[in-house]
Design an enzyme around this catalytic site. Structure first.
Site, PDB file in Angstrom:
ATOM      1  N   HIS A  68     -10.679 -21.586   5.955  1.00 24.09           N
ATOM      2  CA  HIS A  68     -11.518 -21.321   5.091  1.00 24.09           C
ATOM      3  C   HIS A  68     -10.903 -20.233   4.076  1.00 24.09           C
ATOM      4  O   HIS A  68     -10.590 -19.205   4.301  1.00 24.09           O
ATOM      5  CB  HIS A  68     -12.884 -20.552   6.017  1.00 24.09           C
ATOM      6  CG  HIS A  68     -13.800 -20.317   5.007  1.00 24.09           C
ATOM      7  ND1 HIS A  68     -14.661 -21.317   4.442  1.00 24.09           N
ATOM      8  CD2 HIS A  68     -14.386 -18.890   4.673  1.00 24.09           C
ATOM      9  CE1 HIS A  68     -15.612 -20.537   3.494  1.00 24.09           C
ATOM     10  NE2 HIS A  68     -15.587 -19.335   3.678  1.00 24.09           N
ATOM     11  N   HIS A  70     -11.304 -18.921  -0.110  1.00 23.86           N
ATOM     12  CA  HIS A  70     -11.798 -18.937  -1.533  1.00 23.86           C
ATOM     13  C   HIS A  70     -10.454 -18.615  -2.397  1.00 23.86           C
ATOM     14  O   HIS A  70     -10.287 -17.149  -2.401  1.00 23.86           O
ATOM     15  CB  HIS A  70     -12.942 -18.199  -1.751  1.00 23.86           C
ATOM     16  CG  HIS A  70     -14.389 -18.398  -0.945  1.00 23.86           C
ATOM     17  ND1 HIS A  70     -14.793 -19.651  -1.136  1.00 23.86           N
ATOM     18  CD2 HIS A  70     -14.653 -17.891   0.088  1.00 23.86           C
ATOM     19  CE1 HIS A  70     -15.905 -19.637  -0.495  1.00 23.86           C
ATOM     20  NE2 HIS A  70     -15.795 -18.633   0.562  1.00 23.86           N
ATOM     21  N   ARG A  91     -20.202  -8.982  -4.023  1.00 22.53           N
ATOM     22  CA  ARG A  91     -20.443 -10.371  -4.570  1.00 22.53           C
ATOM     23  C   ARG A  91     -20.706 -10.234  -6.094  1.00 22.53           C
ATOM     24  O   ARG A  91     -19.956 -10.992  -6.757  1.00 22.53           O
ATOM     25  CB  ARG A  91     -21.628 -11.049  -3.738  1.00 22.53           C
ATOM     26  CG  ARG A  91     -21.864 -12.552  -4.315  1.00 22.53           C
ATOM     27  CD  ARG A  91     -23.051 -13.129  -3.798  1.00 22.53           C
ATOM     28  NE  ARG A  91     -24.424 -12.709  -4.405  1.00 22.53           N
ATOM     29  CZ  ARG A  91     -25.401 -13.119  -4.381  1.00 22.53           C
ATOM     30  NH1 ARG A  91     -25.558 -14.345  -3.999  1.00 22.53           N
ATOM     31  NH2 ARG A  91     -26.505 -12.721  -4.931  1.00 22.53           N
ATOM     32  N   TYR A 130     -16.679 -24.090  -5.102  1.00 28.26           N
ATOM     33  CA  TYR A 130     -17.823 -24.307  -5.721  1.00 28.26           C
ATOM     34  C   TYR A 130     -17.669 -23.810  -7.202  1.00 28.26           C
ATOM     35  O   TYR A 130     -18.709 -23.949  -7.905  1.00 28.26           O
ATOM     36  CB  TYR A 130     -19.019 -23.313  -4.970  1.00 28.26           C
ATOM     37  CG  TYR A 130     -18.507 -22.024  -4.690  1.00 28.26           C
ATOM     38  CD1 TYR A 130     -18.790 -20.886  -5.746  1.00 28.26           C
ATOM     39  CD2 TYR A 130     -18.167 -21.629  -3.348  1.00 28.26           C
ATOM     40  CE1 TYR A 130     -18.331 -19.581  -5.565  1.00 28.26           C
ATOM     41  CE2 TYR A 130     -17.852 -20.089  -3.255  1.00 28.26           C
ATOM     42  CZ  TYR A 130     -17.863 -19.339  -4.110  1.00 28.26           C
ATOM     43  OH  TYR A 130     -17.512 -17.917  -4.129  1.00 28.26           O
ATOM     44  N   HIS A 239     -21.159 -22.039   5.061  1.00 30.23           N
ATOM     45  CA  HIS A 239     -21.401 -20.738   5.348  1.00 30.23           C
ATOM     46  C   HIS A 239     -22.707 -20.571   6.382  1.00 30.23           C
ATOM     47  O   HIS A 239     -24.027 -21.166   5.712  1.00 30.23           O
ATOM     48  CB  HIS A 239     -21.406 -20.080   4.192  1.00 30.23           C
ATOM     49  CG  HIS A 239     -20.410 -19.726   3.187  1.00 30.23           C
ATOM     50  ND1 HIS A 239     -20.397 -19.693   1.892  1.00 30.23           N
ATOM     51  CD2 HIS A 239     -19.143 -19.361   3.874  1.00 30.23           C
ATOM     52  CE1 HIS A 239     -19.128 -19.579   1.486  1.00 30.23           C
ATOM     53  NE2 HIS A 239     -18.375 -19.370   2.506  1.00 30.23           N
ATOM     54  N   GLU A 242     -24.042 -15.497   7.950  1.00 33.35           N
ATOM     55  CA  GLU A 242     -23.069 -14.354   7.425  1.00 33.35           C
ATOM     56  C   GLU A 242     -23.691 -13.060   7.251  1.00 33.35           C
ATOM     57  O   GLU A 242     -23.098 -12.080   7.748  1.00 33.35           O
ATOM     58  CB  GLU A 242     -22.334 -14.767   6.353  1.00 33.35           C
ATOM     59  CG  GLU A 242     -21.071 -13.613   6.120  1.00 33.35           C
ATOM     60  CD  GLU A 242     -20.589 -13.951   4.793  1.00 33.35           C
ATOM     61  OE1 GLU A 242     -19.299 -13.308   4.441  1.00 33.35           O
ATOM     62  OE2 GLU A 242     -20.552 -15.062   4.062  1.00 33.35           O
ATOM     63  N   HIS A 276     -18.292 -18.548   9.666  1.00 28.23           N
ATOM     64  CA  HIS A 276     -18.834 -16.991   9.868  1.00 28.23           C
ATOM     65  C   HIS A 276     -19.844 -16.984  11.294  1.00 28.23           C
ATOM     66  O   HIS A 276     -19.130 -16.675  12.308  1.00 28.23           O
ATOM     67  CB  HIS A 276     -19.516 -16.414   8.774  1.00 28.23           C
ATOM     68  CG  HIS A 276     -18.409 -16.351   7.698  1.00 28.23           C
ATOM     69  ND1 HIS A 276     -17.500 -15.529   7.689  1.00 28.23           N
ATOM     70  CD2 HIS A 276     -18.753 -16.707   6.384  1.00 28.23           C
ATOM     71  CE1 HIS A 276     -16.876 -15.452   6.530  1.00 28.23           C
ATOM     72  NE2 HIS A 276     -17.763 -16.179   5.704  1.00 28.23           N
ATOM     73  N   ASP A 327     -10.564 -16.582   4.237  1.00 30.51           N
ATOM     74  CA  ASP A 327     -11.706 -16.292   3.444  1.00 30.51           C
ATOM     75  C   ASP A 327     -11.266 -15.670   2.141  1.00 30.51           C
ATOM     76  O   ASP A 327     -10.809 -16.276   1.338  1.00 30.51           O
ATOM     77  CB  ASP A 327     -12.679 -15.740   4.264  1.00 30.51           C
ATOM     78  CG  ASP A 327     -14.323 -15.581   3.541  1.00 30.51           C
ATOM     79  OD1 ASP A 327     -14.421 -16.326   2.771  1.00 30.51           O
ATOM     80  OD2 ASP A 327     -15.235 -15.069   4.255  1.00 30.51           O
TER      81      ASP A 327
END
Length: 454
Positions: A68, A70, A91, A130, A239, A242, A276, A327
């Site tokens: 996993h 990003h 975020r 994404y 996901h 989480e 997660h 991640d």
């Protein structure tokens, strides 16, 4: 690519699900590879390197699978560790970085990040992708320009990739995408499927899919993504739970947990991996286990974001194979992920020894590769992909324990900095701690990240 023979001073050819301390490590292992990048023969007990063989001093393991990732989150390292906050404030900072990426800058960043992974012994990455479109949601001339940049970056860094092209359609239950999220959305699952369908496998790359989360894909469109992956026998990641806020919102919107919602729409199953899975009910754990859905734990991110400790022991006991991911790349170190999964469980239960070192390495190797659709990787045996990595047993962290305890040393003492060699498809990508394709990885990381910060 040409055939090559390697001589490993010590090796753990296939970390098993139940091997005890010190078992499985072999001395003097000759690994013969063919021009097609597969292993043709493995011989143990060879006291000295054969003529022409490449010597691998230390402990050689199957290549590590980072299930996993990003890639663009690597640009956040250090900056988001300042001050207080929650997942949701983190975020907001992540969205600021996402807004500045183009296909060219994403390629440069991902190339450096994947090279960092190779230096840490990772031979395959699952990229949960994404960031599809330009700011505001404008389509690039090639609608898959960002995904193609990631595939090209992995090739230049010398590692394999499973591009998990992600459906991300809404900001929350019944909510349209926010301005930063317009880059992520194709509008509908059908439009996502049409765009993702143009992506193709390569020798080093496979195409899978992802549901970003139950809040980001409306319930009536989950089955579209599930059917797309089933038709291709491709991996599907999601996901899952989480944050408790996601569970609460899902219960309010649908009267059921995210896991139950996924089960009801055909998303769970042996090709699916839940990432997660931190806040699960007893029924959730049963649904995951009975369906054979895998679970990918990302302990360094889960603790960095204050998510919580997932029930890894219980989901595995219920029937879910475990894998590991870095991640958000707070660190890129699969040894640390394996170690953290065990040590977090010790903190929660105040008991020790929930997994053996070999079991933890299996999650980082064979089971991680299986979660990414590379079933032929993750072990050192004839017919398998010639992907392996070697850690030194002579660093300040690893010196002292006998080589027969190499698995224990790797999991409970080593870091990615102890990796000396990484071989992918028989090709020597990292030699004596130096990347052979990206000669100055720290500089590449600094330059690309500095450019993004402006």
């Amino acid at each position: 690519m040409t055939a090559q023979t390697y001589w490993a001073e010590h090796a753990l050819p296939a970390p098993g699900p139940g091997t005890g301390p010190g078992s499985g490590v072999e001395a003097g292992v000759v690994v013969e590879t063919a021009a097609d990048g597969r292993i043709t023969a493995v011989t143990t007990g060879v006291a000295a390197p054969p003529t022409g063989a490449v010597t691998l001093r230390g402990l050689t393991l199957p290549g590590l699978a980072n299930a996993h990732s990003h890639a663009f989150h690597r640009a956040l390292r250090g900056t988001v560790q300042v001050g207080s906050g929650t997942f949701w404030t983190w975020r907001d900072v992540m969205y600021q970085v996402a807004a500045r990426l183009t296909p060219d800058t994403y390629f440069a960043l991902a190339r450096a990040v994947y090279a960092e992974m190779a230096l840490a012994g990772i031979t395959c990455v699952g990229e949960f992708h994404y960031l599809h479109h330009a700011p505001g949601g404008t389509r690039y001339a090639d609608p898959n320009a960002m995904g193609e940049a990631l595939i090209a970056a992995a090739a230049e860094a010398g590692i394999r990739i499973t591009l998990l092209d992600t459906a991300y359609l809404s900001a929350g239950f019944g909510e349209p995408p926010t301005e930063p999220q317009l880059r992520f959305s194709d509008g509908t699952a059908d439009a996502w499927a049409e765009r993702a369908g143009a992506l193709t496998d390569r020798p080093h790359a496979r195409i899978g899919a992802a549901v970003h989360s139950v809040r980001a894909v409306p319930a009536d469109q989950l089955a579209t993504v599930a059917r797309w992956t089933a038709a291709r026998s491709a991996p599907l990641h999601v996901h899952l739970s989480e944050q408790t806020a996601e569970n609460d919102a899902c219960l309010a919107a649908h009267g059921r947990t995210p896991t139950r919602l996924l089960a009801d729409h055909g998303v769970l199953g042996p090709r699916t991996t839940a990432v997660h899975a931190t806040h699960l009910t007893d029924e959730d754990i049963r649904l995951l286990g009975e369906s054979g859905t895998g679970v990918c734990m990302c302990p360094t991110t889960e603790r960095d974001l204050a998510d919580g400790i997932g029930p890894a022991v219980r989901v595995q006991a219920a029937g879910s194979p475990l894998s590991l991911g870095s991640d958000s790349h707070a660190v890129i170190d699969l040894f640390e992920e394996a170690r953290a999964m065990e040590l977090d469980e010790r903190l929660r239960t105040r008991t020790r020894g929930h997994w053996t070192a070999a079991q933890l390495l299996r999650a980082a190797t064979a089971d991680g590769h299986a979660a990414l659709g590379w079933d032929a990787a993750g072990r050192i045996e004839p017919g398998a992909l010639a992907d392996f990595t070697t850690i030194g047993l002579d660093s300040v962290r690893t010196a002292g324990p006998p080589p027969r305890l190499g698995a224990e040393t790797a999991v409970f003492a080593a870091t990615g900095a102890d990796v000396r060699h990484t071989v992918v498809g028989g090709r020597h990508i990292v030699r004596d701690g130096r990347h052979q394709l990206v000669p100055d990885v720290p500089r590449a990381l600094s330059e690309t990240i500095d450019a993004l910060r402006g």
